[in-house]
Design a protein around this motif. Structure first.
Motif, PDB file in Angstrom:
ATOM      1  N   VAL A 288       7.403  -9.838  12.613  1.00 20.92           N
ATOM      2  CA  VAL A 288       6.226  -9.494  12.867  1.00 20.92           C
ATOM      3  C   VAL A 288       6.070  -8.296  11.662  1.00 20.92           C
ATOM      4  CG1 VAL A 288       6.293 -10.436  15.196  1.00 20.92           C
ATOM      5  CG2 VAL A 288       7.854  -8.610  14.472  1.00 20.92           C
ATOM      6  N   SER A 289       4.945  -7.729  12.213  1.00 21.61           N
ATOM      7  CA  SER A 289       5.183  -6.220  10.558  1.00 21.61           C
ATOM      8  C   SER A 289       5.952  -5.166  11.727  1.00 21.61           C
ATOM      9  CB  SER A 289       3.727  -5.860  10.888  1.00 21.61           C
ATOM     10  OG  SER A 289       3.325  -5.395  12.405  1.00 21.61           O
ATOM     11  N   ALA A 290       6.682  -4.521  11.123  1.00 23.37           N
ATOM     12  CA  ALA A 290       7.051  -3.318  11.114  1.00 23.37           C
ATOM     13  C   ALA A 290       6.348  -2.383  12.585  1.00 23.37           C
ATOM     14  CB  ALA A 290       7.112  -1.983  10.274  1.00 23.37           C
ATOM     15  N   ALA A 291       5.363  -2.269  12.597  1.00 18.99           N
ATOM     16  CA  ALA A 291       4.490  -1.006  13.548  1.00 18.99           C
ATOM     17  C   ALA A 291       5.140  -2.026  14.584  1.00 18.99           C
ATOM     18  CB  ALA A 291       3.102  -1.675  13.136  1.00 18.99           C
ATOM     19  N   TYR A 292       5.683  -3.279  14.669  1.00 14.94           N
ATOM     20  CA  TYR A 292       5.697  -3.910  16.205  1.00 14.94           C
ATOM     21  C   TYR A 292       7.137  -2.734  17.114  1.00 14.94           C
ATOM     22  CZ  TYR A 292       2.965  -7.836  16.486  1.00 14.94           C
ATOM     23  OH  TYR A 292       1.929  -8.728  16.407  1.00 14.94           O
ATOM     24  N   ALA A 293       8.085  -2.431  16.487  1.00 11.64           N
ATOM     25  CA  ALA A 293       8.795  -1.994  16.911  1.00 11.64           C
ATOM     26  C   ALA A 293       9.078  -0.721  17.185  1.00 11.64           C
ATOM     27  CB  ALA A 293      10.376  -1.385  15.598  1.00 11.64           C
ATOM     28  N   PRO A 294       7.768  -0.093  16.909  1.00 11.44           N
ATOM     29  CA  PRO A 294       8.095   1.489  17.518  1.00 11.44           C
ATOM     30  C   PRO A 294       7.091   0.947  18.800  1.00 11.44           C
ATOM     31  CG  PRO A 294       6.537   1.193  15.457  1.00 11.44           C
ATOM     32  CD  PRO A 294       8.047   0.562  16.019  1.00 11.44           C
ATOM     33  N   ALA A 295       5.748   0.907  18.683  1.00  6.36           N
ATOM     34  CA  ALA A 295       4.916  -0.063  20.120  1.00  6.36           C
ATOM     35  C   ALA A 295       6.024  -0.702  21.345  1.00  6.36           C
ATOM     36  CB  ALA A 295       4.103  -0.646  19.249  1.00  6.36           C
ATOM     37  N   LEU A 296       6.030  -1.381  20.971  1.00  9.24           N
ATOM     38  CA  LEU A 296       7.446  -2.466  21.903  1.00  9.24           C
ATOM     39  C   LEU A 296       7.809  -1.270  22.762  1.00  9.24           C
ATOM     40  CD1 LEU A 296       8.492  -5.554  20.658  1.00  9.24           C
ATOM     41  CD2 LEU A 296       7.541  -5.238  22.295  1.00  9.24           C
ATOM     42  N   LEU A 297       9.020  -0.308  22.021  1.00  6.57           N
ATOM     43  CA  LEU A 297       9.723   0.774  22.863  1.00  6.57           C
ATOM     44  C   LEU A 297       9.136   1.805  23.734  1.00  6.57           C
ATOM     45  CD1 LEU A 297      12.580   0.698  22.107  1.00  6.57           C
ATOM     46  CD2 LEU A 297      12.527   2.887  20.451  1.00  6.57           C
ATOM     47  N   SER A 298       7.666   1.888  22.961  1.00  4.53           N
ATOM     48  CA  SER A 298       6.986   3.140  23.388  1.00  4.53           C
ATOM     49  C   SER A 298       6.090   2.111  25.215  1.00  4.53           C
ATOM     50  CB  SER A 298       6.135   3.672  23.091  1.00  4.53           C
ATOM     51  OG  SER A 298       4.986   3.021  21.915  1.00  4.53           O
ATOM     52  N   ASP A 299       6.222   1.205  24.510  1.00  5.02           N
ATOM     53  CA  ASP A 299       4.917   0.120  25.712  1.00  5.02           C
ATOM     54  C   ASP A 299       5.832   0.172  26.929  1.00  5.02           C
ATOM     55  OD1 ASP A 299       2.801   0.830  23.962  1.00  5.02           O
ATOM     56  OD2 ASP A 299       1.817  -0.764  24.232  1.00  5.02           O
ATOM     57  N   PHE A 300       6.788  -0.481  26.839  1.00  4.81           N
ATOM     58  CA  PHE A 300       8.231  -0.654  27.724  1.00  4.81           C
ATOM     59  C   PHE A 300       9.406  -0.322  27.885  1.00  4.81           C
ATOM     60  CE2 PHE A 300       5.223  -4.226  25.310  1.00  4.81           C
ATOM     61  CZ  PHE A 300       4.982  -4.948  26.675  1.00  4.81           C
ATOM     62  N   PRO A 301       9.263   1.363  27.600  1.00  2.00           N
ATOM     63  CA  PRO A 301      10.350   1.695  27.952  1.00  2.00           C
ATOM     64  C   PRO A 301      11.539   1.039  29.190  1.00  2.00           C
ATOM     65  CG  PRO A 301       8.712   3.285  28.907  1.00  2.00           C
ATOM     66  CD  PRO A 301       8.182   2.121  28.563  1.00  2.00           C
ATOM     67  N   ASP A 302      10.659   1.285  30.222  1.00  2.00           N
ATOM     68  CA  ASP A 302      11.412   0.419  31.532  1.00  2.00           C
ATOM     69  C   ASP A 302      12.227  -0.376  31.219  1.00  2.00           C
ATOM     70  OD1 ASP A 302       8.878  -0.416  31.242  1.00  2.00           O
ATOM     71  OD2 ASP A 302       9.184  -1.686  32.899  1.00  2.00           O
ATOM     72  N   VAL A 303      11.937  -1.542  30.397  1.00  2.00           N
ATOM     73  CA  VAL A 303      12.650  -2.715  30.055  1.00  2.00           C
ATOM     74  C   VAL A 303      13.301  -3.282  28.589  1.00  2.00           C
ATOM     75  CG1 VAL A 303      12.576  -4.968  29.909  1.00  2.00           C
ATOM     76  CG2 VAL A 303      11.197  -3.767  30.938  1.00  2.00           C
ATOM     77  N   ILE A 304      12.792  -1.945  27.352  1.00  2.00           N
ATOM     78  CA  ILE A 304      13.822  -2.109  26.379  1.00  2.00           C
ATOM     79  C   ILE A 304      14.705  -1.525  25.856  1.00  2.00           C
ATOM     80  CG2 ILE A 304      13.312  -2.311  24.061  1.00  2.00           C
ATOM     81  CD1 ILE A 304      10.994  -3.749  24.825  1.00  2.00           C
ATOM     82  N   GLN A 305      15.372  -1.491  25.968  1.00  2.40           N
ATOM     83  CA  GLN A 305      17.096  -0.334  25.466  1.00  2.40           C
ATOM     84  C   GLN A 305      16.539   0.082  24.440  1.00  2.40           C
ATOM     85  OE1 GLN A 305      20.581  -0.882  26.766  1.00  2.40           O
ATOM     86  NE2 GLN A 305      20.800   0.966  27.320  1.00  2.40           N
ATOM     87  N   LYS A 306      16.635  -0.912  23.346  1.00  2.00           N
ATOM     88  CA  LYS A 306      16.832  -0.621  21.844  1.00  2.00           C
ATOM     89  C   LYS A 306      16.124  -1.757  21.207  1.00  2.00           C
ATOM     90  CE  LYS A 306      21.358   1.214  21.741  1.00  2.00           C
ATOM     91  NZ  LYS A 306      22.852   0.778  21.505  1.00  2.00           N
ATOM     92  N   VAL A 307      15.788  -1.412  19.955  1.00  2.00           N
ATOM     93  CA  VAL A 307      14.564  -2.181  18.520  1.00  2.00           C
ATOM     94  C   VAL A 307      15.599  -1.723  17.635  1.00  2.00           C
ATOM     95  CG1 VAL A 307      12.608  -2.834  18.283  1.00  2.00           C
ATOM     96  CG2 VAL A 307      12.840  -1.434  20.424  1.00  2.00           C
TER      97      VAL A 307
END
Lengths: 795, 225
Positions: A76-95
């Motif tokens: 995947v591209s580098a942009a996914y990581a910050p997007a995932l973290l900001s869109d799913f803060p309730d589920v994702i702890q670290k990326v």
């Protein structure tokens, strides 16, 4: 009581040296194979289990669909990581993002082209459990200009000096400070690295790379909160993809969905084209079945020899019963004996294993972790002792302890007749396994030879591959090519994106035949010399040519399959029509020629559609050499390379080797199966040898009488061999259809495969019979040649 | 001690039916020494096997020490056997792989006697049959007479109430034979009941009573004086 049994068992062992040796030898070999395969299998299933947070770590994957088949893509591209973290803060702890890289690392005046560098986010060492010997795992990668080395790599650069705080040069222009030393990466990790560099080091050079969405080059791992539900998260991904990639997908017509794959599932997902370590589940199962089959063969020897010798022990059994032994006591006595055998065999096996470990490492191609410190290894051995002891011991025990005391004391039990049918059945079983293995080997060898000699539709001989794995060579590839062409020993050079057998990108295209439709086609980005260099055949239209100034930007070649895919009835119809790579090209290109299909992928898959398009995305040079003077040619090419990319070592491979590599798994299967089928038939013959020598002894008197009455030696040999060869032949006949079934399945893995021929089965059966005949015949001849007077006198 | 009434044993093969014991009735009192004689095939051995609880009768009653045992299953028979009956065979039947000591020890192992106890009792009985000096030898290293002495020792080590002897002197010369017979007589005098199958009139004279058999039946009983 047990002491008494033990001492008796040992005495019995000594008295029956031949049979005991056969039993021990067979069991030892069988158990050794089992232990080897156990270590392999255990290692395979232990991948990535050592991460403390492993249960909550997943790799983010894109899923594309083509012709109804789903393909998982780990990049995947580098942009996914910050997007995932900001869109799913309730589920994702670290990326954490990870990209594998190839960099030139220097210290003082020594440089190494490090192929196993990982660029990662600074939380790499807190998400994954790769322990640091020196340095702080949470801060070691905070500074973009830091680097963490593994123990072995540190030794390579600094010997015994303390590497902490020293400065390494990164690709000639950046300075990295060593902030940590990690333990060497365990064998059973899908991620392997020699050094870790912060991903942030790329930001100054590639600011866009961090924010562009459709630019898929790295792995992204997420660590979910302990109570998170991964299924629920995946359900929210379609909205996420639409938010960031909706417009792009609408434009290109492609569409991808997103999933997360558990960390411990990555290793066996070998269809992910991702260059990390993968295992083959099928191979693990094949290994497992072989281990069990070989152990079974060894156990059968034990059972057969024990029951055949039963009459020798019938007097003992009778007496023990008369003296008050109940069945249970006799059962435990005999089972204890077989457990003792199994224990002895296990001890010998461990010693043998230690001796064979280097050879086994060679066969596997990597070193398994030491077994001495592996608790499961001992548990497994204990299990083997119990199972083999019971498996091999129980039938003889039940059989022996059921003798009636009166008959056994009177010697009324006929030699060998008891359980003869059962014994023969087991021999049938042993030889059907052996023949099954031989058939598999014969078929595999033929298929592999077929694959290696297959006409691939291009010329793979004398073709050298030089990969563009550093900036210098990539930048000066044109110069490299031109200088190579001045060498007399170089016939042709073509720059391309993927060599046959290598990776080919897949893009969506639109085409004149049906402009509304979007076609997913494989691509090859090359210069204009690919047809000449590979020796491809043009079946319609023309080759690329410098003479047409526009070929570089406006022409493509397609293969025969593409012409058909696009709906043209003949290759000629495709000539002059337009086609467009939706993401790659802004303008349409004209199909100027059609090439005959050639195998740009392994023979396991059928030839798919391919578009050869002149392009700048060249990742290697394919160099067609003059067959003569190969040695001096290589050194000439090396000199050219040294001029273009002086800081990097010259590395090359050959196209035919590259193609052989595609069948590495199959080749390995073949060699493993060959070795183990030899072992299987050896153990089976050991048992047959035991049985035949036993029969020979028991029938000494009969042989004597027959000879006195005028029977010839040949007649007697035939008489003695016949009985044992029948089950061998029967076993072989049973194995043939089973072998047909399994090998047919195996061959399904190849789009291009051999036909079954009757001689493959005949050959396997012949080999087994011949070996069996030699085994049995030796004993039979010995018995037949004996002086009859002698044998009659002893009775 | 033994009372059998109308005992029958028939051996059947596909074609032939052989009556081994035909409504045989015998009584042996505790402390008796009985010899059973008769030609080959008269049923002597079958009788001995049934008395020794190695075989079960097809019909009739067998009371051993006041218990009806004719219908006992193998487990119960084995249990009764190992505590009450000792065997002496014509061909000695020692286990070749075991030493003299271990051969004699075997019945004690099966009755669950403790190791230290076993040692004491085996040594006692080996002493009694004067074979102590050969305790660590294997059967093949002994003469026939010595082997039979070991076999007798093994038969009595559990102090059985009944000893069944199947032609105990059949494979021995006369002096060794006499020695074995003397040992049996001594045992009898100490209270052990003995039933002995023999072809030898000489040996039979050691007994109190001779039962003569023919075709599975008793034909005559002589009381020795």
């Amino acid at each position: 009581m047990i002491k008494n049994y033990l001492s008796f068992a040992i005495k019995n062992f000594r008295k029956q040296k031949l049979f005991s040796l056969i039993n021990i030898l067979g069991l030892t070999i069988g158990i050794t194979c089992c232990l080897m395969l156990f270590l392999f299998i255990q290692n395979e299933f232990s991948y990535d289990n050592f991460h403390k947070n492993g249960k909550n770590i997943y790799r983010v994957m894109r899923v594309g669909e083509m012709n109804g088949e789903k393909h998982e893509i780990p990049y995947v591209s580098a942009a996914y990581a910050p997007a995932l973290l900001s869109d799913f803060p309730d589920v994702i702890q670290k990326v954490v993002r990870v990209v594998r890289d190839n960099d030139l690392i220097s210290y003082n005046n020594t440089s190494y082209n490090e192929k196993n560098v990982v660029l990662a986010d600074d939380n790499f060492f807190s998400v994954f459990s790769f322990p640091l010997i020196k340095g702080n795992p949470t801060t070691a990668l905070k500074d973009p200009n830091s680097i963490v080395l593994t123990e072995t790599t540190a030794k390579k650069y600094f010997g015994n000096d303390d590497p902490m705080g020293k400065i390494l040069q990164f690709n000639k222009d950046q300075q990295l400070k060593i902030t940590g030393i990690s333990k060497d990466v365990p064998v059973n990790s899908h991620l392997q690295f020699d050094m870790v560099v912060p991903l942030e080091i790329l930001r100054p050079m590639l600011p866009d790379w961090f924010t562009n969405f459709p630019n898929n080059t790295l792995f992204t791992y997420v660590q979910l909160k302990p109570d998170a539900n991964p299924g629920q998260l995946e359900k929210r991904f379609p909205v996420f993809m639409d938010k960031y990639l909706g417009k792009y997908y609408a434009k290109t017509g492609a569409k991808m969905s997103l999933i997360i794959k558990p960390l411990n599932k990555i290793y066996f997902a070998s269809d992910n084209f991702d260059n990390v370590k993968h295992g083959n589940r099928k191979m693990v199962y094949i290994f497992m079945s072989i281990a069990i089959l070989i152990l079974l063969i060894a156990c059968i020897n034990f059972i057969n020899l024990a029951t055949a010798r039963a009459t020798d022990r019938s007097k003992e059994v009778g007496l023990r019963k008369v003296l008050g032994a109940v069945k249970k006591q006799l059962l435990s006595q005999f089972i204890l004996e077989s457990v003792l055998f199994a224990t002895l065999a296990c001890i010998l096996s461990v010693l043998l294993l230690q001796l064979l470990m280097p050879a086994y490492t060679g066969l596997l191609g990597y070193k398994l972790p030491a077994f001495w410190s592996n608790p499961w290894f001992y548990i497994f051995i204990l299990g083997v002792i119990v199972i083999v002891g019971l498996l091999a011991g129980s039938y003889p025990a039940i059989f022996l302890s059921s003798f009636s005391p009166i008959e056994s004391l009177k010697g009324k039990l006929k030699a060998g007749s008891n359980g003869a049918f059962f014994r023969k059945t087991l021999v049938v079983f042993q030889f059907s396994i052996s023949v099954l293995l031989i058939i598999s080997v014969v078929v595999m060898m033929n298929q592999m030879r077929y694959v290696k000699n297959f006409d691939l539709g291009f010329n793979k001989e004398q073709s050298m591959i030089v990969r563009f794995d550093n900036f210098d060579i990539s930048r000066k590839k044109k110069q490299f090519k031109n200088e190579l062409l001045t060498l007399p020993s170089v016939q042709n050079v073509s720059l391309m994106s993927g060599e046959p057998g290598g990776f080919h990108d897949r893009y969506s295209f639109e085409a004149e035949s049906n402009p509304a439709e979007k076609y997913l086609l494989n691509t090859e980005f090359s210069d204009l010399d690919i047809v000449k260099t590979l020796g491809l055949k043009i079946i319609a239209g023309r080759d690329f040519s410098e003479n047409f100034g526009t070929d570089t930007t406006q022409a493509v070649l397609i293969n025969r399959t593409t012409a058909a895919t696009l709906g043209y009835n003949t290759p000629e119809q495709a000539i002059g029509k337009w086609i467009r790579n939706i993401t790659g090209d802004s303008l349409r290109r004209t199909i100027v020629g059609v090439v005959e299909d050639y195998h740009y992928t392994s023979l396991q898959t059928a030839i798919g559609p391919l578009v050869i398009s002149p392009g700048k995305d060249n990742r290697l040079a394919l160099i067609k050499l003059n067959p003569s003077k190969l040695k001096s040619t290589i050194s000439d090419i090396k000199k050219v390379y040294a001029v273009v990319a002086p800081d990097y070592p010259f590395e090359y491979s050959f196209l035919d080797d590259r193609f052989d590599q595609l069948y590495r798994t199959e080749s390995k299967q073949e060699s493993v199966l060959s070795i183990f089928s030899v072992i299987a038939i050896f153990i089976a013959c050991l048992g047959l040898f035991g049985l035949s020598s036993y029969t020979a002894i028991k029938r000494t008197k009969e042989v004597g009488v027959r000879k006195v009455l005028g029977s010839s030696v040949e007649n007697i040999v035939l008489l003695l061999s016949k009985d044992l060869l029948k089950p061998v032949l029967l076993g072989a006949c049973i194995a043939a259809p089973v072998g047909f079934y399994f090998m047919n399945k195996w061959l399904q893995g190849f789009a291009y495969r051999i036909e079954f021929r009757w001689w493959m089965f005949a050959l396997a059966i012949f080999i087994a019979l011949l070996i069996a005949l030699l085994t049995v015949g030796v004993q039979a001849i010995k018995a037949a040649m004996a002086n009859p007077v002698k044998s009659l006198r002893t009775e | 001690m033994i009372k059998i009434t109308n005992l029958e044993k028939i051996y059947r093969t596909e074609e032939v039916e052989t009556v081994a014991l035909n409504k045989l009735s015998i009584e042996v009192k505790g402390g008796e020494f009985v010899a059973v004689m008769g030609p080959s095939g008269c049923g002597k051995s079958t009788l001995l096997n049934i008395l020794g609880l190695l075989d079960d009768p097809d019909a009739g009653s067998f009371v051993f020490n006041g218990i009806e045992v004719a219908k006992f299953n193998e487990r119960k028979r084995a249990d009764l056997r190992k505590h009450n009956i000792g065997f002496v065979f014509q061909s000695f039947n020692l286990i070749d792989e075991l030493t003299v000591f271990e051969n004699v020890e075997l019945p004690l192992i099966y009755t669950g006697v403790k190791s230290a106890d076993r040692k004491k009792r085996v040594e006692e009985v080996l002493d009694k049959v004067q074979i102590m000096h050969r305790r660590n030898h294997y059967p093949q290293q002994l003469s026939g007479g010595q082997q039979q002495r070991v076999a007798v020792a093994r038969a009595v080590v559990n102090s059985p109430k009944l000893i069944l002897a199947d032609e105990p002197t059949g494979n021995l010369d006369s002096s060794n034979g006499n020695e074995v017979m003397q040992m049996l007589t001594d045992l009898n005098e100490q209270g052990t009941t003995i039933v002995m199958v023999t072809h030898s009139e000489h040996d039979a004279r050691y007994s109190h009573r001779i039962i003569r058999m023919l075709d599975g039946q008793t034909v005559l009983e002589n009381i020795m004086v």
